[in-house]
Design an enzyme around this catalytic site. Sequence first.
Site, mmCIF file in Angstrom:
data_model
loop_
_atom_site.group_PDB
_atom_site.id
_atom_site.type_symbol
_atom_site.label_atom_id
_atom_site.label_comp_id
_atom_site.label_asym_id
_atom_site.label_seq_id
_atom_site.Cartn_x
_atom_site.Cartn_y
_atom_site.Cartn_z
ATOM 1 N N GLN A 1 0.808 -1.250 -0.067
ATOM 2 C CA GLN A 1 0.006 0.120 -0.152
ATOM 3 C C GLN A 1 0.971 1.096 0.036
ATOM 4 O O GLN A 1 0.208 2.433 0.297
ATOM 5 C CB GLN A 1 -1.037 0.209 1.065
ATOM 6 C CG GLN A 1 -1.935 -0.987 1.051
ATOM 7 C CD GLN A 1 -2.699 -1.279 -0.256
ATOM 8 O OE1 GLN A 1 -3.493 -0.308 -0.347
ATOM 9 N NE2 GLN A 1 -2.505 -2.151 -1.046
ATOM 10 N N GLN B 1 -7.825 20.849 14.104
ATOM 11 C CA GLN B 1 -6.907 20.995 14.876
ATOM 12 C C GLN B 1 -5.975 22.181 14.769
ATOM 13 O O GLN B 1 -4.523 22.013 14.200
ATOM 14 C CB GLN B 1 -6.009 19.482 14.913
ATOM 15 C CG GLN B 1 -7.003 18.512 15.000
ATOM 16 C CD GLN B 1 -5.936 17.065 14.751
ATOM 17 O OE1 GLN B 1 -5.033 16.794 15.267
ATOM 18 N NE2 GLN B 1 -6.853 16.300 14.103
ATOM 19 N N ASP C 1 -23.581 28.085 15.602
ATOM 20 C CA ASP C 1 -22.799 28.192 16.675
ATOM 21 C C ASP C 1 -22.157 29.481 16.813
ATOM 22 O O ASP C 1 -21.890 30.273 15.921
ATOM 23 C CB ASP C 1 -21.774 27.281 17.113
ATOM 24 C CG ASP C 1 -20.904 26.971 16.151
ATOM 25 O OD1 ASP C 1 -20.494 27.957 15.470
ATOM 26 O OD2 ASP C 1 -20.265 25.958 15.701
ATOM 27 N N LYS D 1 -25.440 26.661 21.938
ATOM 28 C CA LYS D 1 -25.489 25.236 22.097
ATOM 29 C C LYS D 1 -24.373 25.052 23.219
ATOM 30 O O LYS D 1 -23.178 25.761 23.359
ATOM 31 C CB LYS D 1 -25.035 24.330 20.929
ATOM 32 C CG LYS D 1 -23.733 24.498 20.519
ATOM 33 C CD LYS D 1 -23.422 23.542 19.517
ATOM 34 C CE LYS D 1 -21.876 23.821 18.858
ATOM 35 N NZ LYS D 1 -21.803 22.888 17.666
ATOM 36 N N ASP E 1 -19.893 17.399 9.954
ATOM 37 C CA ASP E 1 -19.265 15.823 10.066
ATOM 38 C C ASP E 1 -20.384 14.830 10.457
ATOM 39 O O ASP E 1 -20.872 14.101 9.842
ATOM 40 C CB ASP E 1 -18.078 15.899 10.985
ATOM 41 C CG ASP E 1 -17.258 14.644 10.960
ATOM 42 O OD1 ASP E 1 -17.716 13.679 10.592
ATOM 43 O OD2 ASP E 1 -16.239 14.700 11.705
ATOM 44 N N GLY F 1 -23.209 15.497 11.828
ATOM 45 C CA GLY F 1 -24.260 15.980 11.644
ATOM 46 C C GLY F 1 -25.412 16.288 12.803
ATOM 47 O O GLY F 1 -26.478 16.851 12.737
#
Length: 310
Positions: free
Chosen positions: A35, A94, A167, A190, A220, A222
């Site tokens: 791979q 990140q 948000d 939230k 992502d 949801g």
Amino acid sequence: MKIVAGNSNRVLAQAIAGYLDLELAQCAVRRFADQEIFVEIQENVRGEDVFVVQSTSFPANDNLMELLIIIDALRRASARRITAVLPYFGYARQDRKSAARTPISAKLVANLITEAGADRVLTIDLHAGQIQGFFDIPTDNLYAAPVFTRDIKERYETNNVMVVSPDVGGVVRARAIAKRIDAPLAIVDKRRERPGESEVMNIIGSVEGRHCLLVDDIVDSGGTLCNAADALISVGAVSVTAYITHGVLSGGAVARITASKLRELVITDSIETTSAMQAAHNIRVVSIAPLLGEAISRTALEKSVSSLFD
């Protein structure tokens, strides 16, 4: 000018090449038995201005390595300038130390792309604008706002629309859309109890009797969108549609979106769509190929890219 595509999103790369009236450059990306990735540029690129189209989406590590190896191959083939075109920039979430002893992976990826030999970067809707500063090479962060604005104006009477940020962190992005369509802005407040889960607490702004448009950069799992849709409907919104640039939609996200109160989820083709997304009745894809194609053309001709968003 030449367009080279990795395997992450060849459909988008072909659409970009079509917009520019070009053929994709011949490039073989294969795997050895273990791979390892092998790349061979199968035509002359010496002295050429080359654009490598590759989203670092799932499988993120494979697609990132493909990008780095393609850039290295082009550099060793004496390409004059190499631009990494990243419709979706992985690891962007990140972007800071969120806790002790955690990495800033977005900076690491920026270093890898630079060291591989890229001369500049072209991307769309970075998760955080400051990631541009992680690169020591010119970086253009484009916006999907013009594509979404056009779609909204074609489908809604904007005098009865409310743009909503899911948000507090996405307010700037939502405000940009609201300004373009001259609509008011609301915010979903939230509280996130644990990673990957969210709980909608309150709606800031009056959404009663309005068609709500949730605007964000990434969907992502949801969970946030579905909870936000529930909260907006509960306080009187007529309908809720989400306009999200990058449809990561991992795990059971597609099923969650399909079963939710969302009238529609509109995403771009920055990440190649799966068969599940294509089959979902309330997920629709709009193309950013013309936007990227025009930005690539202007970059090659040394013209202004920012004027695309004036």
